[in-house]
Structure formats: structure tokens, C-alpha cells
Design an enzyme around this catalytic site. Structure first.
Site, PDB file in Angstrom:
ATOM      1  N   ASP A 158      25.848 -88.851   1.133  1.00  0.00           N
ATOM      2  CA  ASP A 158      26.576 -89.814   0.325  1.00  0.00           C
ATOM      3  C   ASP A 158      27.055 -89.329  -1.050  1.00  0.00           C
ATOM      4  O   ASP A 158      28.220 -89.445  -1.382  1.00  0.00           O
ATOM      5  CB  ASP A 158      25.715 -91.057   0.091  1.00  0.00           C
ATOM      6  N   GLU A 382      11.890 -89.683   3.191  1.00  0.00           N
ATOM      7  CA  GLU A 382      13.314 -89.490   3.494  1.00  0.00           C
ATOM      8  C   GLU A 382      13.768 -88.079   3.089  1.00  0.00           C
ATOM      9  O   GLU A 382      14.487 -87.413   3.818  1.00  0.00           O
ATOM     10  CB  GLU A 382      14.105 -90.560   2.729  1.00  0.00           C
TER      11      GLU A 382
END
Ligand code: DGY
Length: 420
Positions: A158, A382
Site C-alpha cells: 500500500d 503481520e
């Protein structure tokens, strides 16, 4: 089975919503496209049928155009923004209006290899849908040669520095009022900035304003950049899809044609000044001038070269744990901020698949062992700080659990064919 194996399975089971898997509770409460494909790979190590169910659910939300959206909003959840109303795509179930890295064919092939007999009927059903998705990438996103993305979220990476140059051209100052939810779930310092979000939402508002007409967004939208990361992932996936098609007895010349065209477009992504593949702003024809993990995915598509080897070792040797998402020697490097420096087990697994494919087993093993250390020390986060191993982002993450089960753990008993 070790404790960590049991924990990894429990994470996948705990995030399983019945046919699809959440990336993690709270932060990501829906089905995400590439997360889901990795979850399927993880399930395949202990529940082959559940792995195929995951891919079936993902492909069931394919648009008529062939696009497979990046989020499928199966059930309302006020804890996430931007939700289905903001996207306004009119799909049922509701979805976002962009796609995400097409890893599904590559992982479906690995899953099929793990149990060829059980998988044959399942992959035969998925195959035409995967072909339609790959055709969409070729016809709609490859009109400039390499893969173009219309939103940084489409890349899956992102807020990596690759997109800064294109983001600078997006006016985020006139975005409507909104409240972020991500920063309520995890440390805001590890997430994209408010200025980034203003621009992300502006791009979503633009897409909705043109009814998600993809040709129009590519022609006139606020953001259009060539992404080395998806280009290499798609190139590899074309080859894997063609192999699947051949094994099923199909004519795969169309897929081979897409792969040939994409490979011929790779020189357009090579930035001599950087000495590496580079993202490019297609609105201004300027290179981003920044090295990151998207460029290193060249190994996955058999597109590496000695100059890239030099850059890889420089970047990798500048940190201790895994391959960083951005160049540690660049000014924009931040070891804990999402895609601006942290190392991601899931990208490490893809890179290792590439290393293994080109016979670089030493590199594949180094990367596996560094990723194993991160997970052993801190669990299934993550992403991680590549300098000091600090765990970052969401906990109990499906794809990190999947990567443990398929690759990061050392498991001679279930060594996967084709996996690193
Ligand atoms: C998010 O919400 O951060 C996602 O990455 C968008 O896909």
C-alpha cells in the site's frame, strides 16, 4: 507437530468464517484477495478440501469483466473503513472496485501438487475463472506494457515509497469527511499517514464517480503507475496457469501469448540510473527512483540479472531479519511503517520460491531461516522490523500462519513439492 504448528493451525481456524478467511480479526474483517490465496496454501497442509473452498469463495465474487476484487464484504462490519458504501460498486456480495496481486494461480498449482488426485476436479472448476481473471489483467491493466495499477492498494504494498511520486499528483485536500478505523486497531505509527489516507479515499471517490469504469480510470484517473511487483507476480502466475491448463489438456496458447507480451515489456521497467527494476508514474513517464521488494520479485518470474543480485545483497545485508520492503539506505526508509521498510513473511516466501526456482537454494534457505527466527521469537505478526525483529501491525495473522506451515518452519515430513 510442534506448538507453533498447532498455533498456526488455530489461527487459520480462528480466522475462518466458513469458506473464507479473515486476514486478522479487527483490522481486516473481510475477505482480502491475496491474503485469501495464501490462507488456502496454509490450509492445504492439513485440510486440502478447505484450501479449495477458500479459492472457490474468492473466485465466486469475480466480476463479469473477469476482475477479482481486492476485498469481498461478506458481512457488514463497522470496524473497517472504507466499507462497501464508500466503494459503491453495486456488486453482490459487495466488493471493492480494484484488484490485488494475482498469486492465486501460482498457489493453486502448489496446492494441487500437494494432492493431485483430490485436486483435479477442484482445479478444473477454477481454471476458466483464473483464465478470465488473467485475461482481464492483460486487456485492462497491461495496456501500457507492464502491469499498471490505479490505486496503491491494488499493489498490495500500500504505502511503499514506490508510489510517492504518483501519490504526489493526487489532490487529497477535497476529500469528504471520514473516520479511519485502522489506527484504532494497531499502533498508528505503523500505519500510513493521514495525507496518504486522504489521497487513498480521493481515488476511491473518483472510481465510484465513474461507476468503476476501468478503461476510464486507466485513461483519466488520478493515479496510474507501472508496478514491478504485480508485473512479476502475474508473469509467474501466467506460467503456472499455463502449466495447469496443459495438465488439464487445454490449449494454452492464449496464456503463453500474454506471458510473452509481459516479458517483452520488462525492459520498460528497468531504470539504469537505479540499477534495478523500478516503478514508473505513467502519467508523467517518470521513474520512482526507489528500490523495494517489488523489484526483487523479479526472482519469482525468472527475470533477475547480476545488477539486481548486487542490489539485493546490498539491501539484504543492511538488515538482520528478512528482505526489507524498502531500501534501508534511502531517506524514506522506516523499519516499522507498513511497506516503507518492514520485512513481510509473505513476500519473503514468494522471493524464496523465486530463489529456489533459479537454483539459489543458499538464498532461499537464508531467507527461510531468518523468517523462522522472527516467527519463533514473536509469533504470527503481520510484518516485522528487519533491524531488531520488533513485531508490527496485526497479530494472529492468517498469511503469516500459512507461511509458517508451508515454508518457514523446517518440515522434512511434509516438504512441499515446488515450494522453497
Ligand atoms: C487497508 O485497509 O489497509 C488495506 O490494505 C486496503 O486494502
Amino acid at each position: 507437530m510442534t506448538d507453533l504448528d498447532a498455533q498456526a493451525r488455530a489461527i487459520l481456524r480462528g480466522n475462518d468464517k466458513g469458506g473464507y478467511t479473515l486476514p486478522t480479526h479487527g483490522l481486516y474483517p473481510y475477505q482480502w484477495n491475496w491474503d485469501s490465496a495464501f490462507a488456502a496454501w496454509g490450509f492445504a497442509t492439513f485440510d486440502n478440501s478447505r484450501a479449495w473452498d477458500e479459492l472457490d469463495t474468492l473466485m465466486a465474487s469475480q466480476w463479469d469483466t473477469g476482475m477479482v476484487p481486492h476485498i469481498i464484504f461478506h458481512q457488514p462490519d463497522p470496524g473497517y473503513f472504507p466499507g462497501p458504501d464508500v466503494w459503491g460498486t453495486g456488486q453482490s456480495p459487495a466488493t471493492s472496485g480494484i484488484s490485488q496481486p494475482p498469486v492465486a494461480a501460482t498457489l493453486a498449482r502448489l496446492i494441487w501438487d500437494m494432492d493431485p488426485q483430490a485436486g483435479r476436479d477442484r482445479i478444473a472448476v477454477l481454471y476458466p475463472k483464473l483464465v478470465a481473471w488473467h485475461r482481464w489483467w492483460h486487456e485492462v491493466r497491461c495496456t501500457h506494457g507492464p502491469v499498471a495499477i490505479i490505486h496503491p492498494w491494488e499493489s498490495g504494498r500500500d504505502n511503499c515509497p514506490d508510489w510517492d511520486i504518483g501519490m504526489a499528483g493526487v489532490d487529497g485536500t477535497r476529500v469528504g469527511p471520514y473516520t479511519r478505523r485502522d489506527t484504532g486497531h494497531v499502533n498508528p505509527d505503523m500505519r500510513p499517514t493521514k495525507e496518504d489516507y486522504d489521497r487513498y479515499i480521493t481515488m476511491v471517490e473518483y472510481g465510484r464517480s465513474v461507476d468503476w469504469d476501468q478503461d476510464r480510470i486507466v485513461a483519466d484517473g488520478p493515479f496510474l503507475m507501472a508496478d514491478p511487483g504485480i508485473t512479476f507476480i502475474l508473469l509467474r502466475a501466467h506460467d503456472d496457469l499455463a502449466a495447469i491448463g496443459r495438465a488439464l489438456g487445454h490449449d494454452v496458447s492464449e496464456i503463453e501469448g500474454w506471458a510473452g507480451a509481459l516479458r517483452a515489456a520488462l525492459p520498460a521497467l528497468w531504470n539504469d540510473k537505479l540499477g534495478a527494476y523500478d516503478a514508473k508514474d505513467l502519467r508523467t513517464d517518470r521513474f520512482a527512483g526507489i528500490l523495494g521488494s517489488g523489484a526483487f520479485l523479479a526472482y519469482l518470474a525468472d527475470a533477475e540479472n547480476p545488477a539486481l543480485d548486487t542490489q539485493l545483497m546490498r539491501v539484504w545485508n543492511a538488515v538482520t531479519y528478512g528482505i526489507p520492503s524498502a531500501d534501508p539506505e534511502s531517506v524514506s526508509f522506516n523499519p516499522r511503517k507498513y511497506w516503507r521498510g518492514p520485512t513481510w513473511p509473505v513476500v519473503n516466501a514468494l522471493l524464496a520460491l523465486g530463489f529456489k526456482g533459479s537454483g539459489r537454494t543458499d538464498l532461499a534457505e537464508r531467507l527461510r531461516s531468518e523468517t523462522e527466527t522472527l516467527i519463533r521469537q514473536h509469533g504470527f505478526y503481520e510484518y516485522f522490523d528487519p533491524l531488531d525483529a520488533t513485531p508490527c501491525g496485526g497479530a494472529d495473522f492468517s498469511w503469516t500462519a500459512a507461511i509458517w506451515l508451508t515454508w518457514a518452519r523446517h518440515h522434512p515430513d511434509t516438504a512441499l513439492k515446488g515450494a522453497a
